[in-house]
Design an enzyme around this catalytic site. Sequence first.
Site, mmCIF file in Angstrom:
data_model
loop_
_atom_site.group_PDB
_atom_site.id
_atom_site.type_symbol
_atom_site.label_atom_id
_atom_site.label_comp_id
_atom_site.label_asym_id
_atom_site.label_seq_id
_atom_site.Cartn_x
_atom_site.Cartn_y
_atom_site.Cartn_z
ATOM 1 N N ARG A 82 24.231 -1.506 6.746
ATOM 2 C CA ARG A 82 24.964 -2.722 7.125
ATOM 3 C C ARG A 82 24.440 -3.925 6.355
ATOM 4 O O ARG A 82 23.246 -4.181 6.299
ATOM 5 C CB ARG A 82 24.788 -2.959 8.625
ATOM 6 C CG ARG A 82 25.091 -4.357 9.116
ATOM 7 C CD ARG A 82 26.543 -4.532 9.484
ATOM 8 N NE ARG A 82 26.846 -5.898 9.828
ATOM 9 C CZ ARG A 82 26.958 -6.361 11.065
ATOM 10 N NH1 ARG A 82 26.784 -5.554 12.077
ATOM 11 N NH2 ARG A 82 27.272 -7.606 11.289
ATOM 12 N N ARG A 91 32.079 -3.483 7.513
ATOM 13 C CA ARG A 91 30.723 -3.020 7.758
ATOM 14 C C ARG A 91 30.685 -1.517 7.988
ATOM 15 O O ARG A 91 31.618 -0.955 8.574
ATOM 16 C CB ARG A 91 30.075 -3.776 8.916
ATOM 17 C CG ARG A 91 30.577 -3.600 10.302
ATOM 18 C CD ARG A 91 31.669 -4.557 10.784
ATOM 19 N NE ARG A 91 31.654 -5.946 10.391
ATOM 20 C CZ ARG A 91 31.122 -6.913 11.128
ATOM 21 N NH1 ARG A 91 30.538 -6.658 12.260
ATOM 22 N NH2 ARG A 91 31.208 -8.153 10.717
ATOM 23 N N ASP A 94 28.587 -1.452 13.169
ATOM 24 C CA ASP A 94 28.306 -2.607 14.020
ATOM 25 C C ASP A 94 27.995 -2.063 15.407
ATOM 26 O O ASP A 94 28.723 -1.201 15.906
ATOM 27 C CB ASP A 94 29.544 -3.506 14.072
ATOM 28 C CG ASP A 94 29.260 -4.820 14.756
ATOM 29 O OD1 ASP A 94 28.942 -5.779 14.046
ATOM 30 O OD2 ASP A 94 29.353 -4.882 16.000
ATOM 31 N N ASP A 96 27.332 -3.521 19.200
ATOM 32 C CA ASP A 96 27.285 -4.681 20.104
ATOM 33 C C ASP A 96 26.785 -4.238 21.469
ATOM 34 O O ASP A 96 27.268 -3.232 22.017
ATOM 35 C CB ASP A 96 28.684 -5.290 20.282
ATOM 36 C CG ASP A 96 29.176 -6.015 19.037
ATOM 37 O OD1 ASP A 96 28.341 -6.600 18.321
ATOM 38 O OD2 ASP A 96 30.395 -5.990 18.793
#
Length: 167
Positions: A82, A91, A94, A96
């Site tokens: 990344r 990307r 990711d 989260d």
Amino acid sequence: MHTVYLGLGSNIGDREYYLAEAVRRLEDSGVSIKVCSSIYETAPVGYVEQAAFLNIVVLGKTDLSAKDLLGKTQDIERSLGRTRDIHWGPRTLDIDILLYDSEQLKWEELQIPHPRMVERAFVIVPLAEIAPDICIPLNGGITPASLLPFMEGNEGVKQWKHLVWAK
Ligand code: GSY
């Protein structure tokens, strides 16, 4: 032991590989993955001139603090290539942190619940698949199932691969 929900997305290269490898590396980093949603293909949100994403949501159990968990997720993102060239841009991976128990945190580097999660079909649709009735502690408490009707047709979210993974 803390209960965490994480949202994962990839839109470069072998997208499914990056998601699977991220789940494996989370396990190696002290996050036991208990449930994984199906894989959804979703149109990009934010910066729209980029390829479609694959997205999943996982439920994990961990003894890591929220800050340490953030560190681990960033290490995994970095180790899987990344880069942060374009804000909201393409990307390889990711991760989260969506929810951490029912905590509400507002730090400069981390907000939990993830502040935009309730607007994002690419989060709510897979989350509703694995945990329709959990309480998202935003706006006085709201469930993924109750948000689902507002997500229909958004972001072209479609199931890309059906997964049944619970341990
Ligand atoms: O916030 C996660 C990265 N991301 C995504 C994503 O995972 N899926 C979709 N569909 N759009 C996105 N835009 C960003 S930024």
